[in-house]
Design a protein around this motif. Structure first.
Motif, PDB file in Angstrom:
ATOM      1  N   ALA A 153      -2.873  42.729  -7.899  1.00 20.67           N
ATOM      2  CA  ALA A 153      -2.677  42.898  -9.342  1.00 20.67           C
ATOM      3  C   ALA A 153      -3.007  44.352  -9.671  1.00 20.67           C
ATOM      4  O   ALA A 153      -4.182  44.706  -9.779  1.00 20.67           O
ATOM      5  CB  ALA A 153      -3.559  41.953 -10.133  1.00 20.67           C
ATOM      6  N   PRO A 154      -2.016  45.217  -9.800  1.00 15.61           N
ATOM      7  CA  PRO A 154      -2.305  46.636 -10.052  1.00 15.61           C
ATOM      8  C   PRO A 154      -2.953  46.865 -11.405  1.00 15.61           C
ATOM      9  O   PRO A 154      -2.820  46.059 -12.323  1.00 15.61           O
ATOM     10  CB  PRO A 154      -0.917  47.286  -9.989  1.00 15.61           C
ATOM     11  CG  PRO A 154       0.043  46.186 -10.304  1.00 15.61           C
ATOM     12  CD  PRO A 154      -0.572  44.937  -9.753  1.00 15.61           C
ATOM     13  N   ILE A 156      -6.628  47.921 -12.246  1.00 17.42           N
ATOM     14  CA  ILE A 156      -7.893  47.202 -12.342  1.00 17.42           C
ATOM     15  C   ILE A 156      -8.579  47.404 -13.686  1.00 17.42           C
ATOM     16  O   ILE A 156      -9.334  46.536 -14.145  1.00 17.42           O
ATOM     17  CB  ILE A 156      -8.858  47.622 -11.198  1.00 17.42           C
ATOM     18  CG1 ILE A 156     -10.082  46.700 -11.133  1.00 17.42           C
ATOM     19  CG2 ILE A 156      -9.271  49.086 -11.348  1.00 17.42           C
ATOM     20  CD1 ILE A 156      -9.771  45.267 -10.829  1.00 17.42           C
ATOM     21  N   GLY A 161      -4.860  43.327 -14.605  1.00 15.04           N
ATOM     22  CA  GLY A 161      -5.405  43.662 -13.297  1.00 15.04           C
ATOM     23  C   GLY A 161      -6.786  43.072 -13.087  1.00 15.04           C
ATOM     24  O   GLY A 161      -7.054  42.386 -12.090  1.00 15.04           O
ATOM     25  N   VAL A 165      -7.672  39.640 -10.669  1.00 12.96           N
ATOM     26  CA  VAL A 165      -8.586  39.768  -9.537  1.00 12.96           C
ATOM     27  C   VAL A 165      -9.721  38.743  -9.640  1.00 12.96           C
ATOM     28  O   VAL A 165     -10.050  38.041  -8.674  1.00 12.96           O
ATOM     29  CB  VAL A 165      -9.140  41.199  -9.462  1.00 12.96           C
ATOM     30  CG1 VAL A 165     -10.369  41.271  -8.562  1.00 12.96           C
ATOM     31  CG2 VAL A 165      -8.063  42.157  -8.945  1.00 12.96           C
ATOM     32  N   THR A 176      -8.282  39.935  -2.736  1.00  5.88           N
ATOM     33  CA  THR A 176      -7.677  40.427  -3.966  1.00  5.88           C
ATOM     34  C   THR A 176      -7.637  41.947  -3.908  1.00  5.88           C
ATOM     35  O   THR A 176      -8.604  42.585  -3.506  1.00  5.88           O
ATOM     36  CB  THR A 176      -8.461  39.988  -5.213  1.00  5.88           C
ATOM     37  OG1 THR A 176      -9.822  40.410  -5.103  1.00  5.88           O
ATOM     38  CG2 THR A 176      -8.416  38.476  -5.365  1.00  5.88           C
ATOM     39  N   SER A 178      -6.316  45.610  -6.041  1.00  4.84           N
ATOM     40  CA  SER A 178      -5.837  46.217  -7.272  1.00  4.84           C
ATOM     41  C   SER A 178      -5.703  47.721  -7.058  1.00  4.84           C
ATOM     42  O   SER A 178      -5.850  48.225  -5.939  1.00  4.84           O
ATOM     43  CB  SER A 178      -6.778  45.906  -8.440  1.00  4.84           C
ATOM     44  OG  SER A 178      -6.188  46.300  -9.674  1.00  4.84           O
ATOM     45  N   HIS A 194     -15.473  45.080  -7.389  1.00  8.50           N
ATOM     46  CA  HIS A 194     -14.083  44.922  -6.966  1.00  8.50           C
ATOM     47  C   HIS A 194     -13.863  45.780  -5.719  1.00  8.50           C
ATOM     48  O   HIS A 194     -13.645  46.993  -5.794  1.00  8.50           O
ATOM     49  CB  HIS A 194     -13.131  45.329  -8.088  1.00  8.50           C
ATOM     50  CG  HIS A 194     -13.378  44.590  -9.368  1.00  8.50           C
ATOM     51  ND1 HIS A 194     -13.269  43.215  -9.467  1.00  8.50           N
ATOM     52  CD2 HIS A 194     -13.751  45.022 -10.608  1.00  8.50           C
ATOM     53  CE1 HIS A 194     -13.539  42.835 -10.703  1.00  8.50           C
ATOM     54  NE2 HIS A 194     -13.845  43.916 -11.411  1.00  8.50           N
ATOM     55  N   VAL A 197      -9.818  48.358  -4.121  1.00  9.46           N
ATOM     56  CA  VAL A 197      -9.137  49.074  -5.196  1.00  9.46           C
ATOM     57  C   VAL A 197      -8.516  50.339  -4.608  1.00  9.46           C
ATOM     58  O   VAL A 197      -9.221  51.206  -4.087  1.00  9.46           O
ATOM     59  CB  VAL A 197     -10.099  49.443  -6.341  1.00  9.46           C
ATOM     60  CG1 VAL A 197      -9.370  50.223  -7.427  1.00  9.46           C
ATOM     61  CG2 VAL A 197     -10.732  48.184  -6.932  1.00  9.46           C
ATOM     62  N   ASP A 223       1.986  41.472 -11.809  1.00  7.40           N
ATOM     63  CA  ASP A 223       2.189  42.877 -12.187  1.00  7.40           C
ATOM     64  C   ASP A 223       2.237  43.045 -13.697  1.00  7.40           C
ATOM     65  O   ASP A 223       3.187  42.613 -14.356  1.00  7.40           O
ATOM     66  CB  ASP A 223       3.494  43.373 -11.561  1.00  7.40           C
ATOM     67  CG  ASP A 223       3.756  44.850 -11.828  1.00  7.40           C
ATOM     68  OD1 ASP A 223       2.847  45.541 -12.316  1.00  7.40           O
ATOM     69  OD2 ASP A 223       4.880  45.302 -11.526  1.00  7.40           O
TER      70      ASP A 223
END
Length: 332
Positions: A153-154, A156, A161, A165, A176, A178, A194, A197, A223
């Motif tokens: 999921a770009p 963050i 995003g 995540v 996950t 990002s 996270h 990334v 996305d």
């Protein structure tokens, strides 16, 4: 009551503080005194006149798709006076005046009680930008995330995003991934827990995904960025992967290599909330509030602006692209 409205489509400067009459509770509509309201990219798109006119109210218009507050008059809803609630749905900020105001009335179906132990600020941040709700519904109802699956999921720092995540982890994803457009945002995301990334100022999305997944790619892409990342997102799918487009903060157009879909037997979807029955969307929000209460998800808040600074709040979200949600407070 104080409210923010615009009389015509245009730039941030069209957002003006005005005085509007309060709305009395009637029938099954309760009156709510708001404490916080969300600021989202959709508010900006509608105000700027870049949304299909058939999807939203014409000016004058009060933006804001969601908020939190206390019920001041429950009307005939059966809800308790003084109860804290999340307000959303029913076309708020789109087909009807939204939540950038001190008071509104809403149907009981638009109200969800806030659990004890959850602050107004955190509850509002959870639904700002609809990222967590979108992620939950997409991953459970459309993309078919399985335990052990992998998700990209770009963005963050954005609602989609960050929400995807965190939700994917809770649904059993084994990995996950990002992205962040700047090193400081990538570092902030890693400090918040996270791990994977990709810093796009130092590495491309496709190279980053290949490195993290040992060349396999990811099972699902959610996305909310699109634009120049559309093609790389699809190229980062594993064989049999699923791409779901839910937003376009990076732009509405991108270049896709058709073989990234064909040779991987990939599937691509576009998603909006109109695809989800109202009861399913509400159930998702109730689940997410419980996850927030138990500390399973933690939406980050970048900044809180007073209501009268709504124009600057909108600019900050769109142009500065902060790490976390942007809110408006009604406190004076």
């Amino acid at each position: 009551m104080r409210a923010i409205e615009y009389q015509r489509h245009g730039g941030y400067e069209e957002l003006r503080l005005v005085d509007r009459p309060a709305e009395p509770a009637t029938g099954h509509r309760a009156s709510i005194r708001l404490s916080y309201a969300e600021v989202s990219p959709a508010d900006n798109t509608i105000r700027a006149g870049r949304m299909d006119p058939s999807l939203h109210q014409t000016p004058p218009h009060i933006p804001g798709g969601g908020a939190v507050g206390r019920i001041s008059d429950p009307g005939a809803t059966g809800l308790a006076e003084g109860a804290r609630v999340v307000v959303g749905g029913g076309g708020l900020g789109w087909r009807t005046d939204g939540t950038w105001r001190e008071q509104l009335t809403a149907d009981a179906r638009q109200l969800i009680p806030i659990p004890d132990g959850v602050s107004d600020e955190a509850a509002c941040a959870l639904f700002a930008g609809a990222g967590y709700s979108t992620a939950y519904l997409v991953l459970t109802r459309l993309a078919g995330l399985k335990a052990g699956g992998t998700v990209l999921a770009p963005g963050i720092g954005g609602s989609v995003g960050m929400g995807t995540v965190e939700v994917a982890r809770e649904l059993g994803a084994s990995l996950t991934v990002s992205t962040a457009s700047r090193t400081d945002k990538a570092e902030a995301a890693r400090a918040a827990g996270h791990e994977h990334v990709i810093d796009l100022s130092r590495e491309s999305l496709t190279n980053g995904v290949a490195r993290i997944t040992d060349g396999r790619g990811v099972d699902i892409v959610v996305d909310g960025v699109a634009g120049p990342l559309l093609g790389p997102c699809i190229a980062s799918l594993a064989h049999g992967g699923v791409y779901v487009g839910v937003g376009y903060s990076g732009g509405t157009e991108g270049t896709v290599n058709i073989t990234d879909l064909m040779w991987k037997n990939a599937t691509a979807y576009g998603y909006t909330f109109t695809m989800t029955p109202a009861d399913a969307a509400r159930a998702a929000r109730v689940t997410l509030l419980d996850w927030l209460r138990t500390g399973r998800i933690t939406p980050a808040i970048a900044r809180v602006f007073p209501l009268e600074q709504a124009a600057e709040a909108q600019r900050h979200l769109i142009e500065d692209r902060p790490f976390g949600r942007v809110l408006l407070t009604m406190a004076r």
